[in-house]
Design a protein around this motif. Structure first.
Motif, PDB file in Angstrom:
ATOM      1  N   LYS A 319       0.292  -0.892  -0.117  1.00  0.00           N
ATOM      2  CA  LYS A 319       0.081  -0.392  -0.112  1.00  0.00           C
ATOM      3  C   LYS A 319       1.119   0.987  -0.229  1.00  0.00           C
ATOM      4  O   LYS A 319       0.475   2.221  -0.370  1.00  0.00           O
ATOM      5  CB  LYS A 319      -1.046   0.445   1.007  1.00  0.00           C
ATOM      6  CG  LYS A 319      -0.625   0.101   2.686  1.00  0.00           C
ATOM      7  CD  LYS A 319      -1.586  -0.356   3.554  1.00  0.00           C
ATOM      8  CE  LYS A 319      -0.834  -0.446   5.186  1.00  0.00           C
ATOM      9  NZ  LYS A 319      -1.705  -0.638   6.041  1.00  0.00           N
ATOM     10  N   ASP A 320       2.064   0.933   0.335  1.00  0.00           N
ATOM     11  CA  ASP A 320       2.758   2.209   0.478  1.00  0.00           C
ATOM     12  C   ASP A 320       4.117   1.790   0.166  1.00  0.00           C
ATOM     13  O   ASP A 320       4.420   1.380   0.967  1.00  0.00           O
ATOM     14  CB  ASP A 320       2.285   3.370   1.435  1.00  0.00           C
ATOM     15  CG  ASP A 320       3.034   2.919   3.088  1.00  0.00           C
ATOM     16  OD1 ASP A 320       3.146   2.092   2.884  1.00  0.00           O
ATOM     17  OD2 ASP A 320       1.607   3.506   3.814  1.00  0.00           O
ATOM     18  N   TRP A 321       5.357   3.297   0.550  1.00  0.00           N
ATOM     19  CA  TRP A 321       6.451   2.469   1.128  1.00  0.00           C
ATOM     20  C   TRP A 321       6.956   3.050   2.345  1.00  0.00           C
ATOM     21  O   TRP A 321       7.156   4.244   2.653  1.00  0.00           O
ATOM     22  CB  TRP A 321       7.736   3.899   0.070  1.00  0.00           C
ATOM     23  CG  TRP A 321       7.331   3.786  -1.020  1.00  0.00           C
ATOM     24  CD1 TRP A 321       7.502   2.609  -1.973  1.00  0.00           C
ATOM     25  CD2 TRP A 321       8.186   4.549  -2.043  1.00  0.00           C
ATOM     26  NE1 TRP A 321       7.051   2.637  -3.348  1.00  0.00           N
ATOM     27  CE2 TRP A 321       7.875   3.702  -3.776  1.00  0.00           C
ATOM     28  CE3 TRP A 321       8.229   5.845  -3.033  1.00  0.00           C
ATOM     29  CZ2 TRP A 321       7.069   4.020  -4.932  1.00  0.00           C
ATOM     30  CZ3 TRP A 321       8.478   6.613  -4.128  1.00  0.00           C
ATOM     31  CH2 TRP A 321       7.822   5.360  -5.172  1.00  0.00           C
ATOM     32  N   PRO A 322       6.549   2.161   3.289  1.00  0.00           N
ATOM     33  CA  PRO A 322       6.888   2.972   4.831  1.00  0.00           C
ATOM     34  C   PRO A 322       8.339   3.295   5.493  1.00  0.00           C
ATOM     35  O   PRO A 322       7.917   4.023   6.193  1.00  0.00           O
ATOM     36  CB  PRO A 322       6.380   1.331   5.086  1.00  0.00           C
ATOM     37  CG  PRO A 322       7.346  -0.180   3.985  1.00  0.00           C
ATOM     38  CD  PRO A 322       6.998   0.842   3.058  1.00  0.00           C
ATOM     39  N   PHE A 323       9.244   3.230   4.936  1.00  0.00           N
ATOM     40  CA  PHE A 323       9.959   3.062   4.898  1.00  0.00           C
ATOM     41  C   PHE A 323      10.570   5.021   4.347  1.00  0.00           C
ATOM     42  O   PHE A 323      11.039   4.349   3.079  1.00  0.00           O
ATOM     43  CB  PHE A 323      11.556   2.826   5.415  1.00  0.00           C
ATOM     44  CG  PHE A 323      12.675   3.468   5.464  1.00  0.00           C
ATOM     45  CD1 PHE A 323      12.611   3.915   7.232  1.00  0.00           C
ATOM     46  CD2 PHE A 323      14.176   3.531   5.120  1.00  0.00           C
ATOM     47  CE1 PHE A 323      13.956   4.865   7.619  1.00  0.00           C
ATOM     48  CE2 PHE A 323      14.807   4.305   5.714  1.00  0.00           C
ATOM     49  CZ  PHE A 323      15.433   5.307   6.954  1.00  0.00           C
ATOM     50  N   ARG A 324      10.160   6.195   4.444  1.00  0.00           N
ATOM     51  CA  ARG A 324      10.696   7.689   3.400  1.00  0.00           C
ATOM     52  C   ARG A 324      11.125   8.360   3.591  1.00  0.00           C
ATOM     53  O   ARG A 324      11.356   9.158   5.220  1.00  0.00           O
ATOM     54  CB  ARG A 324       9.728   7.697   2.668  1.00  0.00           C
ATOM     55  CG  ARG A 324       8.257   7.437   3.380  1.00  0.00           C
ATOM     56  CD  ARG A 324       6.860   7.899   2.554  1.00  0.00           C
ATOM     57  NE  ARG A 324       6.479   8.116   3.314  1.00  0.00           N
ATOM     58  CZ  ARG A 324       5.235   7.453   3.730  1.00  0.00           C
ATOM     59  NH1 ARG A 324       4.966   6.389   3.402  1.00  0.00           N
ATOM     60  NH2 ARG A 324       3.881   7.943   4.303  1.00  0.00           N
ATOM     61  N   ALA A 325      11.853   9.208   3.027  1.00  0.00           N
ATOM     62  CA  ALA A 325      11.688  11.148   3.673  1.00  0.00           C
ATOM     63  C   ALA A 325      11.783  10.819   2.484  1.00  0.00           C
ATOM     64  O   ALA A 325      11.603  11.253   1.440  1.00  0.00           O
ATOM     65  CB  ALA A 325      13.970  10.699   3.636  1.00  0.00           C
ATOM     66  N   GLU A 326      10.388  12.037   3.179  1.00  0.00           N
ATOM     67  CA  GLU A 326       9.559  13.481   2.561  1.00  0.00           C
ATOM     68  C   GLU A 326      10.143  15.129   2.978  1.00  0.00           C
ATOM     69  O   GLU A 326      10.991  15.362   3.677  1.00  0.00           O
ATOM     70  CB  GLU A 326       8.749  13.227   3.021  1.00  0.00           C
ATOM     71  CG  GLU A 326       7.379  12.116   2.902  1.00  0.00           C
ATOM     72  CD  GLU A 326       6.411  11.350   3.709  1.00  0.00           C
ATOM     73  OE1 GLU A 326       5.595  10.983   2.082  1.00  0.00           O
ATOM     74  OE2 GLU A 326       5.870  12.573   4.292  1.00  0.00           O
TER      75      GLU A 326
END
Length: 352
Positions: A319-326
């Motif tokens: 459902k998403d990228w659980p580890f990320r930098a935004e």
């Protein structure tokens, strides 16, 4: 499932407090404490430990603390999430730290219980607890800089989950039986638990290597293959970077290899000005220090400006990228906000 991930790629990000949602990357604390307890139980194979309650208590105290000591670097969160991501499982898990922790923990523990004459023995069991912590972290997919300062590379075997249910049950039964006085010979029971653990870890590592070979045969000559364990045996998820640069995501259930999604090479995204600016931020630099399969995308925001999202594709889920930098930028490419960390619960994949 692929549709849900594609919806995520178009959706606006969550604005929940990232620090409240971050999951600890180190192997679950309860697991490490159970390992420390059964290690101390195994020390009862030594007659002097079994016969001396003070020495037994000193070793138990030191093993429990030592089994968790490398993760004391969680205090780096006070300096900010980028500092934690950059240094977690770094120096505190390194060769110098392996030599320092036993003296910092074993000496005071032996003094506390009045077993100062056995300080060397207590330090030895503390050393075993610290080393086993690092070895278990090595089997996980997140990685550890355990060879620093001789080698700065993040090493990972990708064979065990953050919290392996089989090991938790095995050591929970051994430690619980010892605490309740069920075992007439706790040393032998805990030794059996550790022998089973060693066999299990080797089996999972060999099985992982077999699965990696299967994936490589499926995709010919890929640039990179990463296979991460699922919560249950014979379940894995993979990411493959093809020689064309695109990424293939999928899961393995027993003998079935189920493709999930294909992501194009992010060449155009990396050339956008907002991406180039975001690359220089502290959070993105922290992610890039250990990420193996970097992927980036950007979105123009309805209220102006841009949102740039960086991730390590090894840690994908449906459902998403659980580890990320935004990184949020205004329409003049000034950084407005940046975040980094995990966006998942402990029981959700991936289990790192």
């Amino acid at each position: 499932m692929a549709a849900s991930l594609k919806r995520y790629k178009k959706a606006a990000p969550s604005h929940h407090n990232l620090l409240e949602r971050q999951e600890r990357e180190a192997m679950d604390t309860v697991s490490h404490l159970l390992f420390g307890a059964t290690l101390a139980g195994m020390a009862h194979l030594q007659p002097e430990v079994a016969a001396d309650p003070a020495l037994s208590a000193a070793i138990l105290t030191a093993a429990l603390i030592g089994s968790h000591a490398p993760d004391f670097d969680s205090a780096l969160r006070l300096k900010g999430p980028d500092a934690y991501v950059k240094h977690h499982r770094g120096f505190s898990h390194s060769i110098p730290a392996l030599l320092v922790w036993p003296f910092l923990i074993g000496g005071p523990s032996s003094w506390l219980w009045g077993a100062g004459e056995h300080a060397a023995l207590v330090c030895a069991w503390t050393f075993a607890a610290v080393v086993l912590h690092v070895l278990f972290d090595l089997t996980n997919a997140y990685g550890v800089q355990c060879l620093w300062p001789f080698r700065r590379k993040w090493l990972h075997l990708d064979a065990l989950c953050l919290t392996d249910i089989a090991l938790v049950l095995l050591h929970g039964i051994a430690a619980g039986g010892w605490a309740l006085g069920v075992w007439a010979d706790p040393g032998a029971v805990c030794l059996a638990a550790w022998v089973a653990t060693a066999v299990y870890a080797v089996w999972r590592t060999v099985h992982h290597a077999i699965v990696v070979r299967r994936v490589k045969r499926r995709f010919g000559r890929p640039l990179a293959v990463h296979v991460l364990p699922g919560l249950w045996w014979f379940n894995w998820q993979y990411v493959v970077q093809a020689d064309t640069g695109e990424f293939h995501l999928g899961v393995i259930q027993g003998r079935r290899m189920l493709p999930f999604d294909t992501l194009p090479k992010p060449q155009d995204a990396e050339e956008h000005a907002c991406v180039r600016v975001s690359r220089g931020t502290a959070n993105v630099q922290a992610l890039l220090r250990f990420a193996k399969r970097v992927y980036v995308k950007w979105q123009a925001q309805q209220d102006g400006g841009f949102l740039v999202t960086w991730t390590d594709l090894r840690f994908w889920r449906d459902k998403d990228w659980p580890f990320r930098a935004e990184v949020r930028l205004d329409d003049k490419l000034n950084v407005v906000e940046q975040r980094i960390g995990w966006h998942k619960k402990a029981w959700e994949p991936p289990y790192v």
